[in-house]
Design a protein around this motif. Structure first.
Motif, PDB file in Angstrom:
ATOM      1  N   ALA A 121       0.811  -1.217   0.000  1.00 57.50           N
ATOM      2  CA  ALA A 121       0.000   0.000   0.000  1.00 57.50           C
ATOM      3  C   ALA A 121       0.846   1.271   0.000  1.00 57.50           C
ATOM      4  O   ALA A 121       0.384   2.328  -0.464  1.00 57.50           O
ATOM      5  CB  ALA A 121      -0.929   0.002   1.211  1.00 57.50           C
ATOM      6  N   LEU A 122       2.058   1.200   0.516  1.00 55.11           N
ATOM      7  CA  LEU A 122       2.855   2.413   0.711  1.00 55.11           C
ATOM      8  C   LEU A 122       3.062   3.251  -0.547  1.00 55.11           C
ATOM      9  O   LEU A 122       2.913   4.485  -0.498  1.00 55.11           O
ATOM     10  CB  LEU A 122       4.205   2.065   1.329  1.00 55.11           C
ATOM     11  N   PRO A 123       3.422   2.685  -1.686  1.00 53.32           N
ATOM     12  CA  PRO A 123       3.601   3.541  -2.870  1.00 53.32           C
ATOM     13  C   PRO A 123       2.340   4.326  -3.217  1.00 53.32           C
ATOM     14  O   PRO A 123       2.420   5.501  -3.614  1.00 53.32           O
ATOM     15  CB  PRO A 123       3.968   2.549  -3.976  1.00 53.32           C
ATOM     16  N   HIS A 124       1.182   3.701  -3.046  1.00 52.82           N
ATOM     17  CA  HIS A 124      -0.079   4.380  -3.328  1.00 52.82           C
ATOM     18  C   HIS A 124      -0.332   5.496  -2.322  1.00 52.82           C
ATOM     19  O   HIS A 124      -0.742   6.600  -2.689  1.00 52.82           O
ATOM     20  CB  HIS A 124      -1.234   3.379  -3.285  1.00 52.82           C
ATOM     21  N   LEU A 125      -0.096   5.219  -1.035  1.00 52.65           N
ATOM     22  CA  LEU A 125      -0.326   6.227   0.002  1.00 52.65           C
ATOM     23  C   LEU A 125       0.624   7.405  -0.174  1.00 52.65           C
ATOM     24  O   LEU A 125       0.234   8.567   0.005  1.00 52.65           O
ATOM     25  CB  LEU A 125      -0.147   5.596   1.385  1.00 52.65           C
ATOM     26  N   ARG A 126       1.880   7.121  -0.534  1.00 54.22           N
ATOM     27  CA  ARG A 126       2.845   8.210  -0.757  1.00 54.22           C
ATOM     28  C   ARG A 126       2.418   9.065  -1.947  1.00 54.22           C
ATOM     29  O   ARG A 126       2.483  10.287  -1.905  1.00 54.22           O
ATOM     30  CB  ARG A 126       4.238   7.643  -0.988  1.00 54.22           C
ATOM     31  N   ASN A 127       1.969   8.409  -3.008  1.00 56.00           N
ATOM     32  CA  ASN A 127       1.577   9.148  -4.211  1.00 56.00           C
ATOM     33  C   ASN A 127       0.374  10.046  -3.956  1.00 56.00           C
ATOM     34  O   ASN A 127       0.278  11.139  -4.539  1.00 56.00           O
ATOM     35  CB  ASN A 127       1.262   8.178  -5.351  1.00 56.00           C
ATOM     36  N   GLN A 128      -0.548   9.614  -3.105  1.00 63.23           N
ATOM     37  CA  GLN A 128      -1.715  10.453  -2.846  1.00 63.23           C
ATOM     38  C   GLN A 128      -1.459  11.468  -1.731  1.00 63.23           C
ATOM     39  O   GLN A 128      -2.275  12.349  -1.487  1.00 63.23           O
ATOM     40  CB  GLN A 128      -2.944   9.596  -2.528  1.00 63.23           C
ATOM     41  N   GLY A 129      -0.311  11.334  -1.050  1.00 63.08           N
ATOM     42  CA  GLY A 129       0.111  12.351  -0.099  1.00 63.08           C
ATOM     43  C   GLY A 129      -0.418  12.229   1.301  1.00 63.08           C
ATOM     44  O   GLY A 129      -0.156  13.087   2.146  1.00 63.08           O
ATOM     45  N   SER A 130      -1.138  11.143   1.604  1.00 63.09           N
ATOM     46  CA  SER A 130      -1.652  10.953   2.955  1.00 63.09           C
ATOM     47  C   SER A 130      -2.310   9.582   3.056  1.00 63.09           C
ATOM     48  O   SER A 130      -2.552   8.909   2.043  1.00 63.09           O
ATOM     49  CB  SER A 130      -2.667  12.033   3.329  1.00 63.09           C
ATOM     50  N   GLY A 131      -2.630   9.212   4.285  1.00 61.85           N
ATOM     51  CA  GLY A 131      -3.310   7.951   4.534  1.00 61.85           C
ATOM     52  C   GLY A 131      -3.068   7.500   5.953  1.00 61.85           C
ATOM     53  O   GLY A 131      -2.196   8.035   6.656  1.00 61.85           O
ATOM     54  N   HIS A 132      -3.846   6.532   6.386  1.00 64.67           N
ATOM     55  CA  HIS A 132      -3.680   5.998   7.736  1.00 64.67           C
ATOM     56  C   HIS A 132      -3.802   4.487   7.684  1.00 64.67           C
ATOM     57  O   HIS A 132      -4.721   3.944   7.068  1.00 64.67           O
ATOM     58  CB  HIS A 132      -4.707   6.575   8.697  1.00 64.67           C
ATOM     59  N   PHE A 133      -2.846   3.824   8.351  1.00 61.14           N
ATOM     60  CA  PHE A 133      -2.817   2.360   8.394  1.00 61.14           C
ATOM     61  C   PHE A 133      -3.100   1.920   9.830  1.00 61.14           C
ATOM     62  O   PHE A 133      -2.380   2.302  10.751  1.00 61.14           O
ATOM     63  CB  PHE A 133      -1.444   1.847   7.948  1.00 61.14           C
ATOM     64  N   THR A 134      -4.157   1.147   9.998  1.00 61.02           N
ATOM     65  CA  THR A 134      -4.530   0.624  11.313  1.00 61.02           C
ATOM     66  C   THR A 134      -4.268  -0.872  11.339  1.00 61.02           C
ATOM     67  O   THR A 134      -4.834  -1.619  10.535  1.00 61.02           O
ATOM     68  CB  THR A 134      -6.015   0.897  11.614  1.00 61.02           C
ATOM     69  N   GLN A 135      -3.402  -1.299  12.239  1.00 62.69           N
ATOM     70  CA  GLN A 135      -3.077  -2.710  12.375  1.00 62.69           C
ATOM     71  C   GLN A 135      -3.773  -3.269  13.613  1.00 62.69           C
ATOM     72  O   GLN A 135      -3.554  -2.792  14.725  1.00 62.69           O
ATOM     73  CB  GLN A 135      -1.560  -2.923  12.501  1.00 62.69           C
ATOM     74  N   ILE A 136      -4.611  -4.287  13.407  1.00 61.86           N
ATOM     75  CA  ILE A 136      -5.236  -4.946  14.544  1.00 61.86           C
ATOM     76  C   ILE A 136      -4.209  -5.898  15.148  1.00 61.86           C
ATOM     77  O   ILE A 136      -3.882  -6.936  14.567  1.00 61.86           O
ATOM     78  CB  ILE A 136      -6.505  -5.714  14.141  1.00 61.86           C
ATOM     79  N   SER A 137      -3.687  -5.511  16.281  1.00 65.30           N
ATOM     80  CA  SER A 137      -2.756  -6.355  17.012  1.00 65.30           C
ATOM     81  C   SER A 137      -3.540  -7.075  18.108  1.00 65.30           C
ATOM     82  O   SER A 137      -4.558  -7.709  17.837  1.00 65.30           O
ATOM     83  CB  SER A 137      -1.623  -5.497  17.590  1.00 65.30           C
TER      84      SER A 137
END
Length: 280
Positions: A121-137
């Motif tokens: 997902a990171l290349p896409h999030l970087r290209n759009q300039g923002s985002g949030h990743f929630t990891q269910i631990s």
């Protein structure tokens, strides 16, 4: 969609916490890209919410398929604001009872797959300039329990990986939150794996745990977490102005983590003098 609606991608969205998240978000007017091994379970939601529900069949341990699905979601939906990595698998028993296949399965699902999801997902999030990743631990990412060593190893590993990313991803305006639930009233305990017992572990803490887990309905009844309330807390956290690095959910999770951290800091500080003697 509503003017303030966002797009969420959720893995393991067919049941439990993932399903509660999906339904809550759709009810609130958001758009959801929901993945699961069996997408037929989304049929009722699809008939209700139509184009606001995008679905894809996905086994998160199939890395090639994972990359295809994530790339397709960003391409077809134009933007994904939030990603929730939710798939998990439990394995219980004594350390020497586990077979190689079981250990690999737990690490692949609970640790390797979330890492690969983030990396994809990171290349896409970087290209759009923002985002949030929630990891269910899990609270298991901060604690330890006899009979669950491999599960704890995976959760501690995923916590270490995602905790390391805050400074790395901050320049790209990408946030990370680790969710640490306690027990949840869901189907998790119906799907977990329990090792074949060795005679040496028929008694003691592992034997007690094994006998308890042999009654999944009772274990679920004892669970304290409400998946719908947890889903709401996760959404509010991820969309807040300053999302937390970690979010414990459930009174049992908070108590277990608090006790573990307090014990560790006490033990750590007791070694202060020894630590000073080993400097060059």
């Amino acid at each position: 969609m509503a003017p303030d609606a966002r797009t969420w991608l959720i893995t393991g969205a067919s049941a439990g916490l993932g399903r509660a998240l999906t339904e809550t978000l759709l009810d609130d007017g958001h758009r959801v890209a929901a993945t699961a091994r069996d997408t037929t379970t989304f049929a009722p939601l699809k008939s209700t919410y139509g184009q606001r529900l995008w679905t894809a069949e996905l086994d998160v341990t199939d890395t090639a398929r994972l990359r295809t699905v994530v790339d397709a979601a960003f391409q077809e939906l134009a933007r994904v604001d939030h990603i929730v990595s939710n798939v998990g698998l439990g394995l219980y028993g004594a350390a020497e009872e586990f077979d190689d296949q079981g250990i690999r399965a737990v690490l692949d699902i609970n640790l390797v797959a979330p890492i690969n999801l983030l990396r994809t997902a990171l290349p896409h999030l970087r290209n759009q300039g923002s985002g949030h990743f929630t990891q269910i631990s899990s609270a298991a990412g901060q604690t330890g329990m006899a009979g669950a060593s491999v599960y704890h190893a995976a959760k501690w590993g995923v916590e270490g990986f995602f905790d390391s990313l805050h400074d790395e991803l901050a320049p790209f305006h990408i946030g990370i939150t680790l969710i640490e639930p306690g027990t949840i009233k869901s189907n998790f305990f119906n799907r977990l794996r329990v090792s074949e017992p060795l005679d040496a572990y028929q008694s003691g803490p592992v034997g007690e745990l094994r006998r308890y887990l042999a009654q999944p309905a009772a274990v679920t009844a004892d669970s304290v977490g409400d998946p719908v309330k947890m889903a709401r807390a996760i959404i509010e956290s991820a969309t807040s102005a300053n999302p937390p690095r970690r979010l414990p959910l459930g009174s049992d999770a908070f108590t277990a983590i608090d006790d573990a951290l307090t014990g560790r800091i006490t033990e750590h500080r007791a070694q202060h003098a020894t630590a000073q003697t080993t400097d060059h």
